[in-house]
Design a protein around this motif. Sequence first.
Motif: not given
Length: 389
Positions: A206-213, A220-223, A315-329
Amino acid sequence: MTTATSSAARRFLTSHQREVAQLQRMRGRACLEPAETDTLAALHDSLPESASGADEVTRLLTRPVSRELEIPEYYRYTCMHAYGWFLDLFPDDPVAGALLALHTTLTDLVDVERTAWVAGIQPECGDERIKRLDDAIVAVCGTVIDPVLQVRIGDLVDRAALDPELGRRTALLAECTRFPRSDRHEENVFLRAVQACENLFFLVRRLCVETAAAKEEFPARAGTRLELAGVCAGLLNDVFHVLRTLTPEGFMTFRDFTGAASAVQSLNYHAMEISVYGYDPRKAEVFGSIGHLEVLNSPEVRAHQPLSAALADTSDPRLEAGWHELDRSLSKWRGGHYRFARTYLSSDTPASGGTDGAAYVKRFVKKDACVAGADPFGGLPLLSGFLYR
């Protein structure tokens, strides 16, 4: 359970419903006599689908033994219908609802473990399971669901204690989902871990769908939503940390009672992976062979643009960092799932879902075979709702 928790649930059950629950819980659902199962099934199937009040609770307690409904064994075992019913109270904020359901599931388990400990039923892991559960519950309570107002799940737990309807639903959720197949104590941690993971699969998806949207118009909400998805993926590993207090010997004391209730049948899990990484064509045969999963082979779902593709050029560093943390976990969780299957199912033990057990799990640890669609709305709303049969 503690006396307080039991009393809270009993307040919302009639004497007949308490008997219905106790009958299924006493020896475990797999050990019911045929006549007992027939009686419970007839009770459920005689009630209207739109049952309310006491009839609604009776349906929740007995749905898994229905003769009329075509329910996959996994869902007869995991009682996901009760979680779906609970989330109906949160149509506008299912994320908060699912995290509260997760908290309810874990606290019910720790109550069961503490009660067993006092009664002298002490697992080989000693009190380590209780310690790990306490840590996981603290992590859930500290999860922020409103970063502006700094509202945490612990605040929602406090609200449930004061809100009559939320308190009722929370107590009934615990009561209507605590049904192991056997009378083996160690099955409780396995069942509750599976239920907890189901809530987390939904939350991540659900959160991934909301992030993409939200990523274009509301970065900021996506992050914020992506970071919360990473927290939920981390909680998956916390749940596995608890589950690993179960020994292979303890697992085998109840494993045969679970029958064909295989996690391969989980809609929430497969849909989560599609939402995060894309459609995996290697699963097409599995989806096609399990009736309720066939929907995941649909052109709409195959065309869905997963979060990995949606954020590929960010190019959003917050989204990039968030993606790497999600993928790692999530990668860590998949690795843990494979190690669990390898450790707890010996090579000569057939897997319950018709797969080759650990070898099947190993094939999907890496996500490099997934195919990313280009349609951000592909498969919605299927991929954004809580799924069960």
